[in-house]
Motif scaffolding. Sequence first.
Motif, PDB file in Angstrom:
ATOM      1  N   ALA A 154       0.824  -1.207   0.000  1.00  0.00           N
ATOM      2  CA  ALA A 154       0.000   0.000   0.000  1.00  0.00           C
ATOM      3  C   ALA A 154       0.862   1.261   0.000  1.00  0.00           C
ATOM      4  O   ALA A 154       0.566   2.222  -0.730  1.00  0.00           O
ATOM      5  CB  ALA A 154      -0.942  -0.006   1.206  1.00  0.00           C
ATOM      6  N   ALA A 212      -4.933   3.507  -1.153  1.00  0.00           N
ATOM      7  CA  ALA A 212      -4.021   2.403  -1.462  1.00  0.00           C
ATOM      8  C   ALA A 212      -4.249   1.233  -0.506  1.00  0.00           C
ATOM      9  O   ALA A 212      -4.274   0.073  -0.926  1.00  0.00           O
ATOM     10  CB  ALA A 212      -2.565   2.878  -1.393  1.00  0.00           C
ATOM     11  N   ASP A 264       2.269   1.676  -3.446  1.00  0.00           N
ATOM     12  CA  ASP A 264       1.229   2.170  -4.356  1.00  0.00           C
ATOM     13  C   ASP A 264       0.975   3.655  -4.123  1.00  0.00           C
ATOM     14  O   ASP A 264       0.852   4.439  -5.069  1.00  0.00           O
ATOM     15  CB  ASP A 264      -0.077   1.393  -4.163  1.00  0.00           C
ATOM     16  N   ALA A 265       0.885   4.046  -2.853  1.00  0.00           N
ATOM     17  CA  ALA A 265       0.629   5.445  -2.522  1.00  0.00           C
ATOM     18  C   ALA A 265       1.779   6.338  -2.980  1.00  0.00           C
ATOM     19  O   ALA A 265       1.552   7.399  -3.581  1.00  0.00           O
ATOM     20  CB  ALA A 265       0.405   5.597  -1.016  1.00  0.00           C
TER      21      ALA A 265
END
Length: 168
Positions: free
Chosen positions: A39, A71, A42-43
């Motif tokens: 996450a 995310a 992704d962020a």
Amino acid sequence: MTVETGRDAAFSDFVRSRSRRLGDLAWLITGNLADAEDAVQDALAGLYRRWAKLPSGDEFEAYVHRTLVNACLGVIRRRPRALSVADPALLASAPVGADPSVAVAASDQVWRLCQQLAPDQRAAVVLRFYGDLSYAEIATALGCREATARSHVNRALKRLRSRIEEGK
């Protein structure tokens, strides 16, 4: 050797200074280290793509929180569905006393119970009590109205209380 542009240097500074905190928030929301790392990646990838266009000040912080929460929720939604069976030993807790191990066990129980909350509720609780965000900031991070953010937190707390009471 590569020369960092001003944009890349600013982003690198941001990552160095904030990645630990973002990782902690992501872990609390996802409840899983590997998912939290995914996450955060992704962020950060999303933030990097828009780095030059991001707002400043409080709007920047809100955008970062919103990106991270999105995310985390995306990672949670991509998880394979599995039936979770609660461990009765986790629900039987002694009252918190002077023994620090009892406090740690109680805290562990609460975080395990948080993992059973709906993703939006878990994110709202983490942002409220760990991130110390206001309801308005939580609403911005979750992309909802402030009343909905309050509702997420209140429903989550009610569910946590009832689960803890069931264990007593």
